[in-house]
Design an enzyme around this catalytic site. Structure first.
Site, short mmCIF file in Angstrom:
data_model
loop_
_atom_site.label_atom_id
_atom_site.label_comp_id
_atom_site.label_asym_id
_atom_site.label_seq_id
_atom_site.Cartn_x
_atom_site.Cartn_y
_atom_site.Cartn_z
N LYS A 48 0.02 11.83 5.10
CA LYS A 48 0.20 10.79 6.12
C LYS A 48 0.75 9.51 5.48
O LYS A 48 1.70 8.90 5.98
CB LYS A 48 -1.14 10.49 6.80
CG LYS A 48 -1.06 9.48 7.94
CD LYS A 48 -2.37 8.67 8.09
CE LYS A 48 -2.45 7.55 7.07
NZ LYS A 48 -3.53 6.58 7.28
N LYS A 61 0.84 -1.21 0.00
CA LYS A 61 0.00 0.00 0.00
C LYS A 61 0.87 1.25 0.00
O LYS A 61 0.58 2.23 -0.70
CB LYS A 61 -0.93 0.01 1.22
CG LYS A 61 -1.82 1.25 1.33
CD LYS A 61 -2.91 1.29 0.28
CE LYS A 61 -3.66 2.62 0.21
NZ LYS A 61 -4.55 2.87 1.33
#
Lengths: 305, 305, 305, 305
Positions: D239, D171
Site C-alpha cells: 500500500k 514518509k
C-alpha cells in the site's frame, strides 16, 4: 433501428459519431465545446444540448471520454446519464478506464434497469476515422448482440471477451504490450545506432523474423526520422499503464516489466514529451545514454555498407 | 561454384548443410558426433574427418556453433580453421556470438589473408529446415556479394547490415526484442487469465491491433495450452541476452528493460525450465503471483461468455 | 615475520603498502608507473623492479589490481607471480574480481604448491589510508590464520567467509547493496526535492528510522550540494555490478533489482559521469524526470518551513 | 494543556494513546471495535462513544487510520471530524496516506476554521509502544509548535519537513527506501547462500561497511532463520509503495527502481505472504530462482569455513 447518442465528440468520438450517421443511424451528440457538436451536425447528426437531451432521444448511448473521473461524472453524476435514463437504455462506454469503474457503473445502472457494456477501442484516430477499430467488449451476451450492429459500424473487429470490466482488462493488456514494445524497440534501435550501424536495413531484417511486430511496421520509420507527431500521445499511454497496474492490483497479480515501463513513460512525460507520440520513448532511451543523438552519431560513424 | 564446408551440424547446421546440397553445392561437413556427419552423407554431402579436412576441401566455410568460446576454439585454436586456411578462403560464422568475437576473428583472419563475415540467423529450426531463415550479415560488401549465393540457399532474407560484428549486433537487438515480447505477452496473459477472462478471444483482439506481433501469432496458442516444447530453448535465449548486454556495454549504452528481461530469463533457467521454449516465461510470470495455474483458475472463475 | 610483497600501488594498494611498513613488515612493492614505487620507498618500503623480484623477496604477496584480466596477467601470465613463486608462497588477492577468477587462480597455484586467498576490501581510499578496511576472505582456514597479522594491519574487520572465491562473492553482494541503495536514495531525494520540500531536514528523519543506512550518512550531504567528487568512481561500480551479475549467473540465481541497477550505472557512465562518485546516480535519476535541477527548483519552489 | 482525542486505537494508535495518557494528557479515544477502547480506559484514558464525542471533548484530535479512504470517511464524511469540529481545533493525521489526501483534508478543514497537520510515523509497533517513533510533520509552523508537546510524547524525532502533505511525501520516500533495501538485501542473501557461503559471517562484514543499514541490523537474523512474523506487514508496505508512486505521479517524477520494487511486493502479497513481515521478500527472491531453500542447500553445500 436503435437511436444512438454519443457523449464526447473529441478526436475519437467525433469520427465515430460520423461513422454511425454514415451507417444510417439517427445520431444525437453532445460535447462540452460546441464546435465538435457543429461538426456532427454538418455530417448529418443532431445536436444535443445536454447529456439529458442525448439520453432522452436515444435507445443506445455511447460515452467516449478521457478517463475514469469523466465517466463517473457523466454517468453517475447529478445531472448524468443514469439520472435521465429510461429503463432498457443500453449504455456502451468506449472510454479506456479502470475495470473497477466499469463494474461500478454496471452495478449502479442495473439498479435503474439500465444495461451496460464496456467497449474500449484500439486503433487510434485513423481507426476511428476509417471505421477499422478493434473493440473489446465486456458485459452480458444479449447486450453484446444488441450492440453489435452499432459497434460494427465503428470497427472491423468486435470481440466479446467476458463479463463487465473484461473489455477494459483486455484493453489494459493491449496497452501494456504496446507500451512495452515501444520501449524494447527503442532499446534495439539505440543499440544498433550507437554501434554505428545503419538502422533502416537492420530494422527490415528484424521485421521479417520472430521479432516482427505491428508497432515496428507502423512507427519505426518515423522513429528513425525522430518524427514524434502523434498518433497516440505519451501522456495517454502513461494513464493507460496506470490502469493496467491498477487492474493487476485488483486481480492480485504482479507485472514486473509493466512496472518498469510505466516509470519510463512517467519519465517521458516529465521530460515534456507527453504531447508526443508514444514512440518518442526512443528519445528517452537515447538520452539515458547521453551524448549526441543517434542520427548525428550515425552519420559520422557508419562507414561500412 | 564455391565448394562449401560446414562445421557444426547440429539442430541448425545440419539442415542448413542439407539445403546447401539441395542447392547444388559440393558440401563437406564436420561435427564432433559422427551421427550428424552420417546424416549429411545420406543427404548427399561429404564427410570431413576434421576441421582441417573441411577447410582444405572448401572455398567457403560456414561455422554454426553454440557460443563464443566454441567459435574461438574452432577458428583460432591450435588445429583450427585459420591454421589450415589457404589465402582467399571465405569464413562465414553463422553462430550467435558477441560482436567483439566477430571483430577479433576478422582481425586474426585478415593477417592470414582469410576473408570473414558474421552471419547469424533467425528463424529457428523450422527456418533452417525450410530455408526460410533471416540472415544478418556483417563484413565487407565484396565478401557479402561473394557469399550471397550460398546464403540465399539458406534463407529468404539476407541483409548486409554493416561492418564486421554488425550482424551480431543486429541479432542481439533481435533477441532482446523477442525475449522482451515473451515477457510482456506473459504479463498480458496472466492479467487476462487471473481476471477470469477466457484468454483465446482476448488474444485474438490483441493480435489484430497495434499490439500484434509474430511471437503472439506463433506461440500464444501453445502458451495457453502450457505446451512449452522447444522451439528455441530458454537457456539459449539467456545466453543471447547476455550477448545483447555485452554488446550494449561495448557500445556504451544502457538498456533498462533488457537488464530486467535478462534476469527474468535467468530465473526461468534457475527454475529448471532452461530446456523449455522461451515462451515458458509465462510459467515464471504466473508463478510470481502464486496460487493455482491460470488454466485451472480460469476454468473455475470464468463465467460470462 | 612474513616478508610482504605488494603488486599494484595505486589509490588502494599504495596506502595499504604504507600501512604494512608502519606495522613493521618488510615490504617490497611493484607498480608499472615508478612514481608510486618511489612513494613506497619514501614511506620506508623497498622498490621491486619487477613482479619477479617482488615474488622472490616475499613470503606473502598481495595483489591490488583493477580487474580480472589484470589479475590473470599478473598472476598466471608468462612472467607472472606463479612463474617465479617458490613452494609455500601465500598469494593474497585484494582485487575485486569474479569469483571464477579466484577459483581459477587457486587451482593454478595449487599445482605449483602456492597457497592463495581472495581478500577483496571495502571502505574506499579513506579505509585504505586509515587502515579501517573491511576485508572478506575466501580460502582455507590455515591460510587465513597465516594471513591474519598482515590483513589486520590493513583493516578493522577481517572475516573468513568461505572457500576460494567466497570473498569475491561477498564483495559482489556488498556492491549490489551499495549500488542499489545509491539508486533508491536518489529516487527518495528526487521525490522530496521535486515535491518542493527542503531535503536536509527530510533526510535527517529518514536517517533516524528503518530507512537509515551508512550511504545516506556519508554521502547525502554531498549529494544535496551536487558534489560528486569521488570517493568511489561510478565506472568501477559498474564493473563491480558486472561481477555481481556474473557471480549470480555462476550460482544460477536471478537478481532482478541488480539487473536494473546495473543498467542505471551503465547509463551514468554513458552520460560521461564514470569518473564521478557513485552517488552521482542522483544526477541520472533527476535528469530522467527532466527540467531544472532540484537545487534550482528547490530554491524557487520551497516555501513553507 | 491540550485535551487530546485519538481516533483509531489499533496496533499503532492504541499504544500511542496510552503514551499520551502517561505523559499527562487527558485522552479520549474512539475505535470501531470496543475492546481497543476498553484497553485505553484501563490505561487511564476515557472512552469516546463516537467520532463526534471525541471531537467535542478535545482541542487536538489525532487520527491513526489504515488508508486514504478511511481518513476521508472519518474526517470529511457525514458524521466525521469536520462536521463536529469547533473553530480552532487542531487535527493531526498520523495515518500514512497520499500527500493529495492531506492537502485535500487541509483545504476542507481551513473552510471551517480547523487547523491540520499530516504527521505520519515511522518505527513500527515497537516505536509506538516505546514512544520512540520518528514523526514527519507537514503543515504550518505555528501548528507544528502547538502540536510539538503532544508529538514529543510519542516519539524521539519530530521534524517539520514542509507544508501540508510534505510529511506524507517524506514518509513515502522512507517507505521506498525501506522496501527497496529489503529487496536488495534479499538478493544479496540469495547470492551468498546459493554460492554455498555461510551467510551469518558474510552479513556481519556487509553490516560493517558502506552497505551497512538498519534493516540489515534489525531484520537479517530473522531472515536467515526464515522467521517472517511481523513486524510490518508486506501488504501494508505494498500500500505504501502505491502511495510513493502516486506521490511521484503528482510531482511529475519517475522512480524506476520503486516501480519494480512495487511489483515485487505485489508478487509477495499475491503469493499469500501479505500478512508476513516485509523482510519476507527474501522468500520471493529465493523462490524466483527455484530449487531447495537456501537454508537446506547451504547445509548440504557449504564445506569450507
Amino acid at each position: 433501428m436503435e437511436r444512438v447518442g454519443v457523449i464526447g465528440l473529441g478526436v475519437m468520438g467525433g469520427p465515430m459519431a460520423a461513422n454511425l450517421v454514415r451507417a444510417g443511424f439517427e445520431v444525437t451528440g453532445f460535447n462540452r465545446s460546441p464546435a465538435a457538436v457543429e461538426r456532427l451536425v454538418a455530417a448529418g447528426g443532431r445536436a444535443g444540448a445536454s447529456v439529458a437531451e442525448v439520453v432522452e432521444r436515444s435507445t443506445v448511448v455511447l460515452t467516449v471520454l478521457p478517463d475514469s473521473p469523466d465517466v463517473e461524472r457523466v454517468v453517475l453524476g447529478e445531472d448524468g446519464v443514469l439520472a435521465h435514463a429510461a429503463e432498457g437504455l443500453l449504455l456502451v462506454d468506449c472510454s479506456t478506464v479502470r475495470p473497477g469503474t466499469s463494474t461500478a457503473v454496471a452495478a449502479a445502472a442495473r439498479e435503474r434497469g439500465v444495461r451496460t457494456l464496456d467497449a474500449p477501442v484500439s486503433g487510434g484516430e485513423t481507426g476511428a476515422v476509417n471505421a477499422t477499430l478493434s473493440i473489446m467488449v465486456g458485459g452480458e451476451a444479449e447486450d453484446v448482440t444488441r450492440a453489435r450492429p452499432v459497434l460494427q459500424a465503428l470497427g472491423t473487429t468486435v470481440v466479446h471477451v467476458g463479463g463487465h470490466g473484461a473489455g477494459q482488462t483486455v484493453k489494459a493488456a493491449n496497452q501494456l504490450l504496446v507500451g512495452g514494445i515501444s520501449g524494447l524497440l527503442s532499446e534495439a534501435i539505440v543499440l544498433i545506432e550507437r554501434s554505428g550501424i545503419d538502422p533502416a536495413p537492420a530494422l527490415s531484417v528484424l521485421a521479417g523474423g520472430l521479432a516482427g511486430n505491428r508497432f515496428l511496421d507502423l512507427k519505426s520509420e518515423g522513429m528513425l526520422r525522430r518524427d514524434f507527431a502523434p498518433g497516440f500521445r505519451s501522456e495517454l499511454h502513461l494513464k493507460d499503464l496506470g490502469i493496467a497496474l491498477a487492474a493487476a492490483r485488483e486481480a492480485g497479480v504482479a507485472l514486473p516489466m509493466t512496472g518498469l515501463v510505466a516509470q519510463l513513460f512517467a519519465a517521458l512525460v516529465a521530460q515534456g514529451r507527453g504531447g508526443q507520440d508514444h514512440s518518442a520513448m526512443l528519445a528517452l532511451i537515447k538520452g539515458l545514454s547521453g551524448g549526441p543523438t543517434g542520427a548525428e552519431r550515425g552519420r559520422r560513424e557508419t562507414t561500412a555498407q
